[in-house]
Design a protein around this motif. Structure first.
Motif, mmCIF file in Angstrom:
data_model
loop_
_atom_site.group_PDB
_atom_site.id
_atom_site.type_symbol
_atom_site.label_atom_id
_atom_site.label_comp_id
_atom_site.label_asym_id
_atom_site.label_seq_id
_atom_site.Cartn_x
_atom_site.Cartn_y
_atom_site.Cartn_z
ATOM 1 N N ASP A 242 0.816 -1.217 0.000
ATOM 2 C CA ASP A 242 0.000 0.000 0.000
ATOM 3 C C ASP A 242 0.848 1.265 0.000
ATOM 4 O O ASP A 242 0.349 2.366 0.231
ATOM 5 N N ARG A 243 2.171 1.101 -0.250
ATOM 6 C CA ARG A 243 3.140 2.195 -0.361
ATOM 7 C C ARG A 243 3.516 2.836 0.976
ATOM 8 O O ARG A 243 4.263 3.805 0.998
ATOM 9 N N THR A 244 2.989 2.315 2.053
ATOM 10 C CA THR A 244 3.461 2.799 3.353
ATOM 11 C C THR A 244 4.864 2.244 3.597
ATOM 12 O O THR A 244 5.261 1.228 3.021
ATOM 13 N N GLN A 245 5.596 2.928 4.461
ATOM 14 C CA GLN A 245 6.968 2.526 4.740
ATOM 15 C C GLN A 245 7.214 2.477 6.239
ATOM 16 O O GLN A 245 6.546 3.158 7.016
ATOM 17 N N ILE A 246 8.171 1.643 6.613
ATOM 18 C CA ILE A 246 8.618 1.592 7.989
ATOM 19 C C ILE A 246 10.137 1.637 7.989
ATOM 20 O O ILE A 246 10.789 1.053 7.097
ATOM 21 N N HIS A 247 10.711 2.389 8.921
ATOM 22 C CA HIS A 247 12.155 2.579 8.972
ATOM 23 C C HIS A 247 12.682 2.100 10.325
ATOM 24 O O HIS A 247 12.073 2.348 11.365
#
Length: 339
Positions: A242-247
């Motif tokens: 869904d194009r979300t990101q986690i760093h």
């Protein structure tokens, strides 16, 4: 034809392109960067073995033209470090970079800024020698009978764009005509290094993600070792369907390192800690941060025989990749599996 380009040129050719031998010691490369920086503050590192410099502001200060400044840098590099440097001098990046490939016996080739000098230097050359052209683009052009840079320069822009695409066609035709608008941007060796792997389709397979993380560690480790740099920290970025990101970021527990083992372990641990189960992953990226000179890093003694074997193998792989091209040799698990 070429002798005329070895003479002095005016201030209209202020760009220098310097090439070291491809196997140059990274420490000598750093010294060359500093040496060029003593002549002009506008020096852009092009690791692992080249740099560009703009000496526009140095001509009056040293009372020498750009070709003389290039000879001064080359003489100092030989005298101080025994480093043979090939230097091209030209009105822009393209001309200087091409001139540095064939510097002649004196190690410096200078091309004047007049349209006649630029055309005499560029136009007779094979189209494959144009700076920035790819092999596929060269094959396409020669298929259409465009074998020289001069022929490419003479074609209408619309024709070249139909053959090579709008952006590439315009760019390469401009370079064939001696036009290059790029500026030399003062830049030392970078303070971070990053790479990304995007999956062909969103994936749930942990083994695919693991292989991608390993390939990132291999790529970044080789890049850092070639630059003689080491990373204190690593940041992992996971992009979902869904194009979300986690760093996630982590200091390397054993201290600064450029070893593939250490980068891989940090990446694996950060990914495992996310606890992903049914999340579809679109891409993963790894960034090595807080880079420092590897010479300032104390190598930790290891009593792990397996690690020592892997580090020896790493050095052998680096030597093979330096000889045959980056990515020629690496861990089997880091290569995409087919069939």
């Amino acid at each position: 034809m070429d002798e005329q380009h070895d003479q002095a040129v005016g201030a209209g050719s202020p760009i220098l392109h310097l090439r070291c031998p491809m196997d140059v010691d990274p420490e000598l490369y750093r010294l060359l960067l500093r040496l060029a920086g003593e002549v002009t503050p506008v020096v852009q590192a092009l690791p692992p073995a080249a740099l560009a410099a703009d000496v526009s502001g140095s001509v009056r200060f040293f009372d020498r033209d750009p070709a003389e400044l290039a000879r001064m840098i080359r003489t100092r590099a030989l005298a101080l470090y025994g480093l043979p440097v090939a230097i091209g001098v030209g009105p822009n990046w393209t001309i200087a970079a091409m001139a540095s490939r064939e510097p002649g016996p004196g190690g410096v080739r200078a091309v004047g800024s007049s349209p006649e000098a630029v055309a005499a230097f560029l136009h007779p050359r094979p189209v494959g020698e144009l700076h920035g052209i790819g092999r596929a683009q060269e094959r396409t052009l020669t298929t259409y009978g465009v074998h020289t840079i001069g022929l490419l320069a003479s074609l209408p822009e619309a024709t070249v764009q139909r053959v090579l695409g709008e952006k590439s066609g315009r760019l390469l035709r401009e370079r064939a005509r001696g036009v290059d608008r790029r500026k030399v941007m003062p830049a030392d060796l970078p303070h971070s290094a990053a790479a990304q792997r995007r999956f062909p389709t969103d994936t749930l397979a942990p083994e695919l993600v693991g292989a991608a993380l390993l390939s990132l560690a291999v790529e970044l480790g080789e890049r850092l070792r070639n630059r003689r740099q080491a990373a204190r920290a690593v940041t992992l970025t996971v992009t979902f369907a869904d194009r979300t990101q986690i760093h996630r970021s982590r200091q390397l527990p054993g201290g600064p390192s450029a070893h593939t083992d250490d980068l891989r372990d940090a990446a694996y641990e950060m990914y495992r800690a996310l606890g992903l189960q049914r999340a579809r992953v679109r891409a993963v990226a790894l960034r090595c941060e807080q880079l420092l000179d590897a010479a300032a890093v104390a190598e930790q003694l290891s009593f792990d025989a397996g690690r020592e074997h892997r580090l020896r193998a790493e050095r052998a792989v680096d030597e093979l990749n330096a000889r045959f091209g980056s990515g020629t040799v690496g861990p089997a698990a880091s290569y995409p599996q087919t069939g």
